[in-house]
Motif scaffolding. Structure first.
Motif, short mmCIF file in Angstrom:
data_model
loop_
_atom_site.label_atom_id
_atom_site.label_comp_id
_atom_site.label_asym_id
_atom_site.label_seq_id
_atom_site.Cartn_x
_atom_site.Cartn_y
_atom_site.Cartn_z
N LEU A 91 0.82 -1.21 0.00
CA LEU A 91 0.00 0.00 0.00
C LEU A 91 0.86 1.26 0.00
N PHE A 92 2.11 1.13 0.42
CA PHE A 92 3.01 2.29 0.49
C PHE A 92 3.91 2.39 -0.73
N GLU A 93 3.71 1.51 -1.70
CA GLU A 93 4.49 1.53 -2.94
C GLU A 93 3.80 2.41 -3.98
N PRO A 94 4.54 2.88 -5.01
CA PRO A 94 3.93 3.70 -6.06
C PRO A 94 2.73 3.01 -6.70
N LYS A 95 1.69 3.78 -6.96
CA LYS A 95 0.44 3.21 -7.48
C LYS A 95 0.58 2.66 -8.90
N ASP A 96 1.60 3.12 -9.64
CA ASP A 96 1.73 2.68 -11.02
C ASP A 96 2.39 1.30 -11.15
N ILE A 97 2.88 0.74 -10.04
CA ILE A 97 3.47 -0.60 -10.07
C ILE A 97 2.35 -1.63 -10.01
N ARG A 98 2.33 -2.53 -10.98
CA ARG A 98 1.31 -3.58 -11.01
C ARG A 98 1.73 -4.68 -10.03
N LYS A 99 1.02 -4.72 -8.91
CA LYS A 99 1.41 -5.64 -7.82
C LYS A 99 1.26 -7.10 -8.21
N PHE A 100 0.34 -7.40 -9.12
CA PHE A 100 0.08 -8.79 -9.50
C PHE A 100 0.32 -9.00 -11.00
N ASP A 101 1.44 -8.48 -11.47
CA ASP A 101 1.87 -8.67 -12.85
C ASP A 101 2.38 -10.10 -13.01
N SER A 102 2.62 -10.51 -14.26
CA SER A 102 3.11 -11.87 -14.51
C SER A 102 4.44 -12.13 -13.82
N VAL A 103 5.29 -11.08 -13.71
CA VAL A 103 6.59 -11.26 -13.07
C VAL A 103 6.41 -11.56 -11.58
N THR A 104 5.32 -11.07 -11.00
CA THR A 104 5.03 -11.37 -9.60
C THR A 104 4.84 -12.87 -9.42
N PHE A 105 4.08 -13.47 -10.30
CA PHE A 105 3.79 -14.90 -10.18
C PHE A 105 5.00 -15.76 -10.54
N ARG A 106 5.87 -15.26 -11.42
CA ARG A 106 7.11 -15.99 -11.69
C ARG A 106 8.00 -16.02 -10.46
N ASN A 107 7.90 -14.99 -9.63
CA ASN A 107 8.69 -14.95 -8.41
C ASN A 107 8.15 -15.88 -7.32
N MET A 108 7.11 -16.63 -7.63
CA MET A 108 6.66 -17.67 -6.71
C MET A 108 7.67 -18.81 -6.63
N VAL A 109 8.46 -18.98 -7.70
CA VAL A 109 9.47 -20.05 -7.70
C VAL A 109 10.52 -19.81 -6.61
N PRO A 110 11.09 -18.60 -6.51
CA PRO A 110 11.98 -18.34 -5.37
C PRO A 110 11.28 -18.54 -4.02
N GLY A 111 9.97 -18.28 -4.00
CA GLY A 111 9.21 -18.49 -2.77
C GLY A 111 9.18 -19.94 -2.35
N LEU A 112 9.13 -20.85 -3.32
CA LEU A 112 9.16 -22.28 -3.01
C LEU A 112 10.51 -22.67 -2.42
N LEU A 113 11.58 -22.16 -3.03
CA LEU A 113 12.92 -22.43 -2.50
C LEU A 113 13.07 -21.85 -1.09
N TRP A 114 12.53 -20.64 -0.92
CA TRP A 114 12.60 -20.00 0.38
C TRP A 114 11.90 -20.86 1.44
N SER A 115 10.79 -21.48 1.08
CA SER A 115 10.03 -22.28 2.03
C SER A 115 10.83 -23.47 2.54
N VAL A 116 11.53 -24.14 1.63
CA VAL A 116 12.37 -25.26 2.05
C VAL A 116 13.46 -24.77 3.00
N ALA A 117 14.06 -23.62 2.66
CA ALA A 117 15.08 -23.05 3.53
C ALA A 117 14.50 -22.67 4.89
N ASN A 118 13.29 -22.13 4.88
CA ASN A 118 12.65 -21.69 6.12
C ASN A 118 12.43 -22.86 7.08
#
Length: 284
Positions: free
Chosen positions: A192-219
């Protein structure tokens, strides 16, 4: 066994910043994508294992995840300010200092003079190694002071995230799902504190789910490592991620470095490994 478990997050977190850099996107897109990937992993894990959840564990883990969102977003922002390699190296040093101090002062780890000597000696060697790994002979125009301030605040968030599960005795799997709720909630609130012109749920957002999976194993690995080894040892060994990140950059992605940069890098890696060995000796 505890030392081996602590190496799991080192491997996964070592690959993570490089993967995030390759995928790209704005820091908040990387942040939300990572949180969504971690949540998807957590939901599947919970559906399979059905760990018992108590109110205290749920709230402690949610708080942990929310504090992670602060630390992670600021770490991603530091990559823009300082560059991935330097930002990750300096972040490692700050995280080690705060986590080790917290483990020793709050959880009374390293109780003897010998363990304190080994622990703090190893910590000093790792920090020196991280400084060498951040060396660059390029005249960068990065706002170094701003990057340092961002990473200090990030380190506070990461320290609170790594220590919070211990206060509610969350040993591992049961903390993952409620922690992911805090991660997503915190990330969306920060968006909510980021610039309004940034698309929060762009395709690149969902591609970054892959690092999230790796992060989960590390967590999961880090939660178990902290429970088995203590925060001071468990978190410190997880920061061997900086060695993994350096190896992947040089060997797999053939990152170009000048002779001076390569020399600093190799010495830095050797110091980080030596420091982690010293800290590992506190468990013997």
């Amino acid at each position: 066994m505890g030392i081996l478990v602590a190496l799991i997050p080192a491997i996964m977190w070592g690959v993570n910043p490089i993967l995030v850099g390759k995928i790209g996107g704005k820091p908040i897109q990387q942040q939300i994508g990572t949180a969504l990937g971690a949540t998807a992993f957590a939901v599947v894990l919970y559906a399979i294992l059905r760990p018992a959840l108590t109110p205290a564990l749920i709230w402690g883990s949610i708080i942990s995840g929310a504090l992670w969102s602060v630390g992670q977003l600021l770490q991603y922002k530091s990559y823009v300010i300082l560059g991935n390699a330097k930002g990750f190296a300096i972040s490692t040093a700050f995280n080690l200092i705060l986590n080790s101090l917290f483990g020793v002062l709050v959880f009374h780890e390293w109780p003897t003079s010998t363990t304190k000597l080994l622990g703090f000696g190893g910590l000093a060697v790792i920090i020196l190694g991280a400084v060498l790994l951040s060396y660059s002979d390029k005249q960068e125009q990065a706002d170094f002071k701003k990057g340092i301030i961002v990473l200090i605040i990030a380190a506070v968030g990461f320290t609170a995230y790594s220590c919070a599960p211990r206060f509610v005795e969350a040993s591992g799997i049961e903390a993952v799902l409620p922690q992911s709720w805090g991660m997503v909630g915190g990330s969306l609130l920060l968006s909510l504190f980021e610039p309004k012109d940034i698309r929060k749920f762009d395709s690149v957002t969902f591609r970054n789910m892959v690092p999230g999976l790796l992060w989960s194993v590390a967590n999961i690995g880090m939660i178990y490592a902290n429970a088995m080894n203590g925060v001071a040892v468990g978190f410190t060994l997880s920061q061997l991620a900086i060695v993994v990140s350096t190896f992947v950059s040089l060997v797999i992605f053939h990152e170009k470095k000048s002779p001076a940069e390569l020399r600093h890098t190799l010495i830095g890696v050797a110091l980080v490994v030596a420091g982690c060995v010293l800290i590992g000796l506190t468990k013997m």
